[in-house]
Design an enzyme around this catalytic site. Structure first.
Site: not given
Ligand code: NAD
Ligand code: AKB
Length: 346
Positions: A167, A37
């Protein structure tokens, strides 16, 4: 003092870490779930550079694209399957898990049942495996763990958390579960309440803050972007290098100094879509933005903080982001312009 997340800090802590993460068979490895991701695509290379490629195992539900198969060890792993997690942890002698696998806010609102199963079930399975194999666990919470009754300006570290999205429900419950496993079973859980992350390596996965990344791509391609949030919607954001530095910095922090085992507020900037567009326009003067508000994502954004107080993270483990709005925008445009080309004739 070395800046947390800086090369000097990471180098100095490398030798410290080498001494304290050994199993009887040697140094235990690091597992990253959801590694394909937005975050994992940059966290995995950073961990490999920091600790050595052989120590880091990437995993995801998706199949690793062929052209990336030389990057390092990879396992296909579905976090909703507890036996798969236990087996991977045992077979690879895992000592630390960065548990990234989850559905993001907009997708979770479309598929609330799947979001509960993946976000909560996955975390529970990881914590249970960590309890049995004595692993350290990183949990990425979010500004989404807050809700409309939370104070929205300089949101405190400890405050009301009553999110109104699936979420958010999974993030606040996940924080509580991390607290529980730390207090009840002594699992070394650590977490961050991350803001929207802006990055140029992998696209965002279906969140409310995705507009910030989209704006850069569209500015370079078409000099125009239609934003799905209103112009004055203010949210916290952070550039990915600061987020990666914060994750590694927190995981390496002295455990005795950590007051919170659920998640720490962290932020680097509090900006509106209009302010981001104005900053991009300093580099691309003809860039234009208009707004076509998506009511679902707008209502999610309206329930989130406008700015976080990250004082506890700064005090307890020295969090200090390097990129502000101007620095992040200049770097994003420089790096993205190497891979995004405007269509011919535009
Ligand atoms: P993303 O959606 O880009 O990546 C998530 C990955 O999880 C994907 O590659 C998907 O294939 C994988 N996935 C989904 N279901 C799965 C399963 N059952 N088993 C294994 N893998 C699985 O998300 P991201 O932006 O990389 O975020 C990663 C984490 O950080 C998440 O928990 C998200 O809530 C948290 N987060 C992200 C942000 C952001 O802005 N990107 C902000 C706050 C929190
Ligand atoms: C989302 O918008 O869902 C994420 C987050 C802030 O958790 N980028």
């Amino acid at each position: 003092m070395q800046e947390p997340g800086s090369r000097e800090h990471l180098a100095a802590s490398r030798s410290r870490r080498a001494g304290n993460r050994r199993s009887r068979r040697g140094i235990r490895r690091i597992l990253v779930t959801g590694a394909l991701g937005q975050i994992g695509s940059e966290l995995v290379p950073a961990l490999r550079e920091h600790y050595g490629a052989e120590r880091v195992l990437a995993s995801d539900l998706r199949i690793m694209p062929l052209h990336r198969s030389a990057e390092g060890a990879y396992e296909h792993l579905d976090c909703t399957q507890p036996q798969q997690i236990l087996e991977v942890i045992r077979r690879h002698d895992i000592g630390t898990v960065y548990h990234l696998a989850a559905l993001l806010s907009a997708v979770a609102e479309e598929k609330p049942h799947a979001a509960w199963s993946i976000n909560m079930g996955g975390l529970y399975n990881v914590l249970e495996a960590a309890r049995q194999y004595r692993c350290q666990v990183f949990f990425p919470s979010s500004i989404g763990a807050f809700g409309p009754s939370t104070p929205r300006e300089r949101t405190p570290q400890v405050t009301i958390q009553r999110p109104t999205t699936m979420y958010g429900v999974t993030k606040v419950a996940g924080e509580l579960l991390c607290d529980y496993y730390a207090g009840r079973f002594g699992v070394d859980t650590r977490g961050l309440r991350l803001p929207g992350l802006i990055s140029h390596v992998a696209p965002p996965g279906g969140g409310t803050t995705d507009y910030a990344v989209e704006m850069f791509y569209q500015a370079l391609r078409y000099k125009h972007y239609t934003c799905f949030l209103g112009s004055d919607t203010r949210l916290d954001m952070m550039y990915m290098p600061d987020a990666i530095g914060a994750m590694i910095g927190l995981m390496e922090a002295d455990a005795a100094r950590l007051r919170y085992r659920n998640a720490y507020n962290v932020t680097a900037m509090s900006i509106t879509a209009a302010e981001l567009a104005a900053e991009i326009r300093k580099h691309i003067p003809t860039f234009a933005i208009d707004y076509q508000v998506d009511p679902v994502r707008q209502s999610i954004a309206d329930s989130w903080p406008r700015s976080l107080d990250d004082g506890a993270a700064r005090e307890d483990w020295g969090f200090s982001p390097r990129f502000d709005l101007a620095g992040m925008t200049a770097d994003m445009l420089a790096r993205l312009s190497e891979k995004v080309r405007a269509p011919k004739g535009s």
